[in-house]
Design an enzyme around this catalytic site. Structure first.
Site, mmCIF file in Angstrom:
data_model
loop_
_atom_site.group_PDB
_atom_site.id
_atom_site.type_symbol
_atom_site.label_atom_id
_atom_site.label_comp_id
_atom_site.label_asym_id
_atom_site.label_seq_id
_atom_site.Cartn_x
_atom_site.Cartn_y
_atom_site.Cartn_z
ATOM 1 N N ASP A 17 0.662 -1.509 -0.273
ATOM 2 C CA ASP A 17 -0.227 0.241 0.005
ATOM 3 C C ASP A 17 0.576 1.210 0.087
ATOM 4 O OD1 ASP A 17 -2.050 1.623 0.590
ATOM 5 O OD2 ASP A 17 -0.865 2.005 2.493
ATOM 6 N N ASP A 19 0.368 5.331 0.955
ATOM 7 C CA ASP A 19 -0.081 5.918 2.322
ATOM 8 C C ASP A 19 -0.477 5.741 3.637
ATOM 9 O OD1 ASP A 19 -0.621 8.301 1.333
ATOM 10 O OD2 ASP A 19 -2.647 8.559 2.105
ATOM 11 N N ARG A 26 -0.228 10.939 2.960
ATOM 12 C CA ARG A 26 -0.256 11.936 1.684
ATOM 13 C C ARG A 26 1.478 12.584 1.650
ATOM 14 N NH1 ARG A 26 -6.207 14.100 1.920
ATOM 15 N NH2 ARG A 26 -7.571 12.859 2.752
ATOM 16 N N ARG A 128 -15.348 10.413 -11.184
ATOM 17 C CA ARG A 128 -13.786 9.543 -11.614
ATOM 18 C C ARG A 128 -13.476 8.656 -13.291
ATOM 19 N NH1 ARG A 128 -13.336 9.761 -5.421
ATOM 20 N NH2 ARG A 128 -13.739 12.781 -5.100
ATOM 21 N N ARG A 139 -19.675 18.440 -3.851
ATOM 22 C CA ARG A 139 -18.866 18.964 -3.570
ATOM 23 C C ARG A 139 -17.920 19.770 -3.866
ATOM 24 N NH1 ARG A 139 -15.853 14.379 -2.734
ATOM 25 N NH2 ARG A 139 -14.261 15.748 -2.385
ATOM 26 N N ARG A 146 -18.796 22.459 4.673
ATOM 27 C CA ARG A 146 -18.637 20.827 4.629
ATOM 28 C C ARG A 146 -18.955 20.600 6.224
ATOM 29 N NH1 ARG A 146 -14.620 17.570 2.301
ATOM 30 N NH2 ARG A 146 -14.630 18.237 0.394
ATOM 31 N N SER A 184 -19.595 12.619 1.192
ATOM 32 C CA SER A 184 -20.056 12.432 0.097
ATOM 33 C C SER A 184 -19.782 10.666 0.148
ATOM 34 C CB SER A 184 -19.043 13.020 -1.504
ATOM 35 O OG SER A 184 -17.575 12.466 -0.637
ATOM 36 N N ASP A 186 -18.551 6.706 -2.064
ATOM 37 C CA ASP A 186 -17.941 6.126 -3.860
ATOM 38 C C ASP A 186 -19.484 5.466 -4.376
ATOM 39 O OD1 ASP A 186 -15.802 8.006 -3.735
ATOM 40 O OD2 ASP A 186 -14.717 6.855 -2.049
ATOM 41 N N ASP A 214 -1.857 -0.164 6.438
ATOM 42 C CA ASP A 214 -2.187 0.007 7.638
ATOM 43 C C ASP A 214 -3.677 -0.034 7.837
ATOM 44 O OD1 ASP A 214 -1.902 1.979 5.725
ATOM 45 O OD2 ASP A 214 -2.313 3.822 7.185
ATOM 46 N N TYR A 226 -5.489 -7.949 2.519
ATOM 47 C CA TYR A 226 -5.201 -8.854 3.051
ATOM 48 C C TYR A 226 -5.130 -10.175 3.146
ATOM 49 C CZ TYR A 226 -3.362 -9.033 8.255
ATOM 50 O OH TYR A 226 -3.051 -8.794 9.700
HETATM 51 MG MG LIG Z 1 -3.007 3.454 3.073
#
Ligand SMILES: [Mg+2]
Length: 252
Positions: A17, A19, A26, A128, A139, A146, A184, A186, A214, A226
């Site tokens: 992975d 991040d 980030r 997307r 958005r 927000r 929002s 997904d 993680d 995983y």
């Molecule tokens: Mg991650």
């Protein structure tokens, strides 16, 4: 296949992975982690799999990441590279088709039109490559709006009820819904989590595939891969933890 015969363990693939596993959330990869991956690549075959698109991953892992890793899986593998060469790609619209998508989009916009919210802004559907993102407030609300919306959503379960309505209406579509963030949710094809990248490995001869992530808990974005039957999973708390396990397993 003698593809990986330059490695000490040519039938072992190690996937990461991005991040929180290779980089702080980030943020960019450290020089130390880059060096560890270079050393690791002498021993085994190395790849990453992340939900972001390739441009974001280039920012985090380096401009030349498609050559620094043997496998690069962006958007969970919808965009994929092997030895720097791009493999077949896939998209949400290619998978769902124009007519079924139009029905879905029309339903979503009608549903939002009938929602009585304190405020509405713009960009209710973000289209997307690998998914759509639906936001009842829109958005392009401000940061303050927000925060307000998040409180309102918790009280009135706007997104939760919206997802229930979509599940009922499109029960034949094989879609997965994921409520995340403040405003929002997904919508993407069922199975398009990180296990999607394993489709690109069907013609490879790996006998052992390791995965480091993680967010391996239920609901986390590493959970499915995983726990996949082909995978030896490693749950990590930070890039530092990843480095520690790699040294133990492969670099002693
Ligand atoms: Mg991650």
């Amino acid at each position: 296949m003698a593809d990986w015969s330059d490695r000490a363990q040519p039938t072992t693939l190690v996937l990461f992975d991005v991040d929180g596993t290779l980089t702080p959330a980030r943020k960019d990869i450290s020089p130390e982690m880059k060096q560890i991956l270079q050393d690791l690549r002498k021993k085994v075959v190395v790849g990453f799999v992340g939900g972001s698109d390739l441009s974001k991953q280039k920012e985090q892992l380096g401009e030349d990441c498609v050559n620094d890793f043997d496998f690069c899986f962006s958007e969970n593998g919808l965009t994929a590279y092997r030895k720097g060469q791009q493999l077949a790609s896939q998209s949400f619209i290619g998978w769902i088709g124009e007519e079924p998508y139009k029905k879905l989009a029309n339903f979503v916009l009608r549903y939002i039109a009938d929602l009585d919210l304190p405020k509405k802004r713009g960009t209710f559907i973000e289209f997307r490559n690998g998914m759509i993102n639906i936001s009842p407030i829109g958005r392009n609300c401000t940061h303050a709006e927000r925060d307000e919306y998040e409180v309102y959503d918790k009280q009135h379960r706007i997104r939760e009820k919206f997802v229930e309505a979509l599940k009922a209406e499109f029960s034949d579509y094989s879609l997965t819904y994921s409520i995340g963030g403040q405003i929002s949710f997904d919508v993407f094809p069922t199975g398009w989590d990180k296990t999607y990248c394993l489709n690109h490995l069907k013609n490879e001869t790996f006998t052992s595939i390791h995965f480091f992530g993680d967010k391996t808990f239920k609901g986390g974005n590493d959970y499915e891969i995983y726990n996949h039957e082909r995978i030896t999973g490693h749950s990590v708390t930070s890039p530092h933890d990843t480095a520690r396990i790699l040294k133990e397993l492969f670099l002693h």
